[in-house]
Design an enzyme around this catalytic site. Sequence first.
Site, PDB file in Angstrom:
ATOM      1  N   GLY A  79      31.224  33.343  42.321  1.00  0.00           N
ATOM      2  CA  GLY A  79      29.904  34.114  40.450  1.00  0.00           C
ATOM      3  C   GLY A  79      29.390  35.295  41.081  1.00  0.00           C
ATOM      4  O   GLY A  79      29.032  35.328  41.848  1.00  0.00           O
ATOM      5  N   LEU A  80      28.884  35.756  39.824  1.00  0.00           N
ATOM      6  CA  LEU A  80      27.836  36.011  39.917  1.00  0.00           C
ATOM      7  C   LEU A  80      26.610  35.869  40.562  1.00  0.00           C
ATOM      8  O   LEU A  80      26.352  34.552  40.829  1.00  0.00           O
ATOM      9  CB  LEU A  80      27.188  36.767  38.292  1.00  0.00           C
ATOM     10  CG  LEU A  80      28.543  37.653  38.174  1.00  0.00           C
ATOM     11  CD1 LEU A  80      28.080  38.015  36.461  1.00  0.00           C
ATOM     12  CD2 LEU A  80      28.459  39.011  38.309  1.00  0.00           C
ATOM     13  N   PRO A  81      25.611  36.680  41.236  1.00  0.00           N
ATOM     14  CA  PRO A  81      24.255  35.796  41.663  1.00  0.00           C
ATOM     15  C   PRO A  81      23.554  34.846  40.509  1.00  0.00           C
ATOM     16  O   PRO A  81      23.318  35.462  39.216  1.00  0.00           O
ATOM     17  CB  PRO A  81      22.666  36.940  42.012  1.00  0.00           C
ATOM     18  CG  PRO A  81      24.370  38.167  42.231  1.00  0.00           C
ATOM     19  CD  PRO A  81      25.451  37.512  41.762  1.00  0.00           C
ATOM     20  N   SER A  83      24.070  32.616  38.610  1.00  0.00           N
ATOM     21  CA  SER A  83      25.820  32.345  37.865  1.00  0.00           C
ATOM     22  C   SER A  83      25.117  30.641  37.518  1.00  0.00           C
ATOM     23  O   SER A  83      25.562  30.427  36.889  1.00  0.00           O
ATOM     24  CB  SER A  83      26.999  32.446  37.823  1.00  0.00           C
ATOM     25  OG  SER A  83      27.171  32.250  39.269  1.00  0.00           O
ATOM     26  N   GLY A  84      24.884  29.429  38.996  1.00  0.00           N
ATOM     27  CA  GLY A  84      24.824  28.791  38.504  1.00  0.00           C
ATOM     28  C   GLY A  84      25.786  27.489  39.826  1.00  0.00           C
ATOM     29  O   GLY A  84      26.263  26.548  39.473  1.00  0.00           O
ATOM     30  N   LYS A  85      26.671  28.516  41.134  1.00  0.00           N
ATOM     31  CA  LYS A  85      27.419  28.214  41.688  1.00  0.00           C
ATOM     32  C   LYS A  85      26.675  27.430  42.591  1.00  0.00           C
ATOM     33  O   LYS A  85      27.442  26.054  42.852  1.00  0.00           O
ATOM     34  CB  LYS A  85      27.803  29.270  42.941  1.00  0.00           C
ATOM     35  CG  LYS A  85      29.030  30.474  42.033  1.00  0.00           C
ATOM     36  CD  LYS A  85      28.872  31.506  42.815  1.00  0.00           C
ATOM     37  CE  LYS A  85      27.487  32.235  43.595  1.00  0.00           C
ATOM     38  NZ  LYS A  85      26.880  32.746  42.664  1.00  0.00           N
ATOM     39  N   SER A 152      31.186  35.924  46.765  1.00  0.00           N
ATOM     40  CA  SER A 152      31.985  36.931  46.979  1.00  0.00           C
ATOM     41  C   SER A 152      32.897  37.599  45.995  1.00  0.00           C
ATOM     42  O   SER A 152      33.820  37.117  45.352  1.00  0.00           O
ATOM     43  CB  SER A 152      33.169  35.518  47.628  1.00  0.00           C
ATOM     44  OG  SER A 152      33.576  34.624  46.771  1.00  0.00           O
TER      45      SER A 152
END
Length: 242
Positions: A79-81, A83-85, A152
């Site tokens: 996910g985007l920087p 984003s909560g990953k 990624s």
Amino acid sequence: MYRETNKRSIVKGISWRVVATTTTIAIVYFFFDRLDLAIAAGMIETVLKVGLYWGHEKIWQRILWGKKKIEPFNLWFTGLPLSGKTTIADLVYEKLENFHIPLERIDSKDIRELIPDIGYSREERNRHMHRIGNLIRTLQKNSISTVASFVSPYKESRKAIRSMVKHNVVVYVKADIETCQARDYKGVYAKALNGELQNFSGINDVYEEPQHAEIVIDTNTMSAEESSDVIVKYIRKHFIKL
């Protein structure tokens, strides 16, 4: 997974025999009214059955029938920087640890601290993903599952990961740019917008959304706790199967 040691098996056998022997002594004494006979019967039974119990346990450890092997899996958070990953992946990792399966947590920040000169160009990122894929593949050969979180941003690198590892589960942590910017406690989005950071996914570089993710988490509508529960439920259904 935990393995039963010989010492633990012996202690279990002894603790069980203390209860069983006391019961035997009480029964013999009740029927024959002879304490010496009751104690002798209890001691003989204890010595014999501790050995038999230990042998019985060792035999069953070698029998595979009734055991379910947990195949190693890889949870790939993308996910985007901001984003909560990482937050969701950390929660998932903590919850999966309760199942006592061999498990490792891999996060992009930790890897980049170990290898600081990786770079952020498309070619460098793709090459880096191959390194991570090899790491996960090595862990899987030792029956270790992984919870990995990386931006990624390119479809070819995610495709490479899927081809390199077994049971790859892509978790797309979805959040729009505005939401990610609102969470920007590091100030990285501001730096990217000012041109201080190059190759920043979503600002001056692309983020190619996954088209075939097994799980899509919309952080605009789901909390981190709710998201982690959804992912753990998926893993339990497809891999742990309790």
